[in-house]
Design a protein around this motif. Structure first.
Motif, PDB file in Angstrom:
ATOM      1  N   ARG A 151       0.840  -1.194   0.000  1.00  0.00           N
ATOM      2  CA  ARG A 151       0.000   0.000   0.000  1.00  0.00           C
ATOM      3  C   ARG A 151       0.874   1.243   0.000  1.00  0.00           C
ATOM      4  NH1 ARG A 151      -4.579  -1.863   3.957  1.00  0.00           N
ATOM      5  NH2 ARG A 151      -4.352  -4.113   3.816  1.00  0.00           N
ATOM      6  N   TYR A 193       0.442   5.309   1.075  1.00  0.00           N
ATOM      7  CA  TYR A 193      -0.386   6.295   1.750  1.00  0.00           C
ATOM      8  C   TYR A 193       0.259   7.673   1.610  1.00  0.00           C
ATOM      9  CZ  TYR A 193      -3.192   2.785   4.220  1.00  0.00           C
ATOM     10  OH  TYR A 193      -4.052   1.764   4.527  1.00  0.00           O
ATOM     11  N   GLN A 195       0.403  11.284   3.682  1.00  0.00           N
ATOM     12  CA  GLN A 195       0.102  11.876   4.972  1.00  0.00           C
ATOM     13  C   GLN A 195       0.477  13.346   4.968  1.00  0.00           C
ATOM     14  OE1 GLN A 195       2.083  10.202   8.449  1.00  0.00           O
ATOM     15  NE2 GLN A 195       0.487  10.981   9.798  1.00  0.00           N
ATOM     16  N   ARG A 197      -2.094  15.434   9.857  1.00  0.00           N
ATOM     17  CA  ARG A 197      -3.273  14.660   9.472  1.00  0.00           C
ATOM     18  C   ARG A 197      -2.946  13.169   9.494  1.00  0.00           C
ATOM     19  NH1 ARG A 197      -7.674  17.448   9.744  1.00  0.00           N
ATOM     20  NH2 ARG A 197      -8.667  16.114   8.184  1.00  0.00           N
ATOM     21  N   GLY A 198      -3.988  12.343   9.390  1.00  0.00           N
ATOM     22  CA  GLY A 198      -3.771  10.907   9.306  1.00  0.00           C
ATOM     23  C   GLY A 198      -3.450  10.486   7.886  1.00  0.00           C
ATOM     24  N   PRO A 199      -2.833   9.314   7.721  1.00  0.00           N
ATOM     25  CA  PRO A 199      -2.531   8.816   6.371  1.00  0.00           C
ATOM     26  C   PRO A 199      -3.805   8.570   5.569  1.00  0.00           C
ATOM     27  CG  PRO A 199      -1.306   7.604   8.045  1.00  0.00           C
ATOM     28  CD  PRO A 199      -2.329   8.421   8.768  1.00  0.00           C
ATOM     29  N   ILE A 237      -3.541   0.186  -3.333  1.00  0.00           N
ATOM     30  CA  ILE A 237      -3.295  -1.114  -2.714  1.00  0.00           C
ATOM     31  C   ILE A 237      -3.066  -2.105  -3.847  1.00  0.00           C
ATOM     32  CG2 ILE A 237      -4.157  -2.974  -1.257  1.00  0.00           C
ATOM     33  CD1 ILE A 237      -6.041  -1.008   0.052  1.00  0.00           C
ATOM     34  N   ILE A 264       4.042   7.176   2.460  1.00  0.00           N
ATOM     35  CA  ILE A 264       4.402   6.025   3.269  1.00  0.00           C
ATOM     36  C   ILE A 264       4.102   4.735   2.508  1.00  0.00           C
ATOM     37  CG2 ILE A 264       4.044   4.826   5.456  1.00  0.00           C
ATOM     38  CD1 ILE A 264       3.066   7.507   6.621  1.00  0.00           C
ATOM     39  N   LEU A 271       0.803  -5.466   9.279  1.00  0.00           N
ATOM     40  CA  LEU A 271       1.250  -4.420   8.375  1.00  0.00           C
ATOM     41  C   LEU A 271       2.574  -3.880   8.881  1.00  0.00           C
ATOM     42  CD1 LEU A 271      -1.906  -2.217   7.638  1.00  0.00           C
ATOM     43  CD2 LEU A 271      -0.989  -4.111   6.294  1.00  0.00           C
ATOM     44  N   PHE A 308       5.100  -0.711   8.326  1.00  0.00           N
ATOM     45  CA  PHE A 308       5.113   0.627   7.751  1.00  0.00           C
ATOM     46  C   PHE A 308       6.538   1.093   7.520  1.00  0.00           C
ATOM     47  CE2 PHE A 308       0.762   2.367   8.234  1.00  0.00           C
ATOM     48  CZ  PHE A 308       0.176   1.314   8.914  1.00  0.00           C
ATOM     49  N   GLY A 309       6.771   1.735   6.381  1.00  0.00           N
ATOM     50  CA  GLY A 309       8.017   2.446   6.175  1.00  0.00           C
ATOM     51  C   GLY A 309       7.985   3.768   6.916  1.00  0.00           C
ATOM     52  N   THR A 310       9.121   4.451   6.942  1.00  0.00           N
ATOM     53  CA  THR A 310       9.202   5.721   7.656  1.00  0.00           C
ATOM     54  C   THR A 310       8.805   6.904   6.785  1.00  0.00           C
ATOM     55  OG1 THR A 310      11.544   5.858   7.118  1.00  0.00           O
ATOM     56  CG2 THR A 310      10.963   4.898   9.244  1.00  0.00           C
ATOM     57  N   GLY A 318       8.254   4.079  11.591  1.00  0.00           N
ATOM     58  CA  GLY A 318       6.962   3.824  10.965  1.00  0.00           C
ATOM     59  C   GLY A 318       5.882   3.672  12.015  1.00  0.00           C
ATOM     60  N   PHE A 339      -2.894   7.365  16.301  1.00  0.00           N
ATOM     61  CA  PHE A 339      -3.856   7.289  15.203  1.00  0.00           C
ATOM     62  C   PHE A 339      -4.750   6.080  15.378  1.00  0.00           C
ATOM     63  CE2 PHE A 339      -2.662  10.681  12.456  1.00  0.00           C
ATOM     64  CZ  PHE A 339      -1.302  10.845  12.620  1.00  0.00           C
ATOM     65  N   PHE A 363      -7.939   6.260   8.319  1.00  0.00           N
ATOM     66  CA  PHE A 363      -7.327   6.769   9.533  1.00  0.00           C
ATOM     67  C   PHE A 363      -8.037   8.023  10.030  1.00  0.00           C
ATOM     68  CE2 PHE A 363      -3.373   4.452  10.287  1.00  0.00           C
ATOM     69  CZ  PHE A 363      -3.213   3.757   9.098  1.00  0.00           C
ATOM     70  N   GLY A 364      -8.000   8.199  11.349  1.00  0.00           N
ATOM     71  CA  GLY A 364      -8.421   9.451  11.931  1.00  0.00           C
ATOM     72  C   GLY A 364      -7.325  10.489  11.792  1.00  0.00           C
ATOM     73  N   SER A 365      -7.588  11.684  12.283  1.00  0.00           N
ATOM     74  CA  SER A 365      -6.628  12.779  12.123  1.00  0.00           C
ATOM     75  C   SER A 365      -5.587  12.829  13.227  1.00  0.00           C
ATOM     76  CB  SER A 365      -7.360  14.111  12.038  1.00  0.00           C
ATOM     77  OG  SER A 365      -8.145  14.306  13.190  1.00  0.00           O
TER      78      SER A 365
END
Lengths: 113, 112
Positions: free
Chosen positions: A34, A36, A38, A42-44, A49, A89, A101, A103-105, B42, B90, B103-105
């Motif tokens: 995936r 994303y 960001q 804010r959220g991703p 996908i 991301i 999952l 996650f990358g940085t 991450g 999050f 996702f939320g904020s």
């Protein structure tokens, strides 16, 4: 150890230019990959996908590619806009039960005039 | 089109205090998650839920508890806050394991 590595760490481009972000992973057994976006504070937000059988997927000006053999993915942004400034991301999902999952940085992209 | 709503957005706690973060989703998703995001790392999974009344530990569960009494809500509790829990939290939800996450904020928490 399952890892997701992204490059470059940060990138500055001029508005209207294209760019490509890279993601290499060692996650196994692979289920999906995936991308994303960001925005700061804010959220991703999901861009694409892809499963094992897919090697490209587009979402507007964003095109993701996947090479499951070499465990590499890229995100290409076409005709960049100021609003593309964000962290991108890469996330890899594992098969099997449970949430898996990694996650990358992220790559921090800044688009300038 | 609220999606995933997190409250509060910001909070400062003193070491040893407790608090609860609330996550609410209006998409009828079965799966809900709590992540933390720290500089240079991450997102890491704290706890997750696969449905009402269920919870499970993620990658970094120590110092946190969760509850999912209603399908639409997922609460994250800090029993005794520590400076190491300073982070951005999050919440996310999804229809399935392999589906897209919403996702939320985020909640920016500082423990002093």
């Amino acid at each position: 150890k399952n890892q997701v590595e992204q490059s470059p760490q940060s990138l500055i481009i001029l508005e209207g230019k294209n760019c490509t972000l890279q993601c290499n992973y060692t996650v196994s057994p692979f289920s999906n990959l995936r991308w994303y976006k960001q925005d700061t504070g804010r959220g991703p937000v999901s861009l694409t996908i892809m499963t094992f059988s897919e090697n490209t997927k587009s979402n507007g000006r964003y095109t993701a590619t996947l090479d499951a053999d070499t465990k590499q993915s890229s995100l290409h942004i076409t005709a960049s806009q100021l609003s593309d400034s964000a962290s991108y991301i890469c996330v890899v999902g594992l098969t099997g039960g449970g949430n898996k999952l990694t996650f990358g940085t992220g790559t921090q992209l800044k688009v300038e005039l | 089109n609220a999606g995933v709503t997190q409250t509060p957005k910001f909070r400062v706690l003193k070491t040893g205090q407790s608090m609860t973060l609330l996550c609410a989703q209006d998409m009828n998703h079965e799966y809900m998650y709590w992540y933390r995001q720290d500089p240079g790392m991450g997102l890491r999974l704290i706890h997750y839920s696969v449905g009402e009344g269920t919870t499970a530990k993620g990658e970094v569960p120590d110092g946190y508890n969760v509850s999912r009494l209603k399908k639409q809500n997922f609460l994250l509790g800090l029993e005794s806050a520590a400076p190491s829990q300073t982070s951005v939290y999050f919440c996310a939800s999804s229809y399935s394991w392999t589906g897209g996450y919403t996702f939320g904020s985020g909640t920016r928490l500082t423990v002093v």
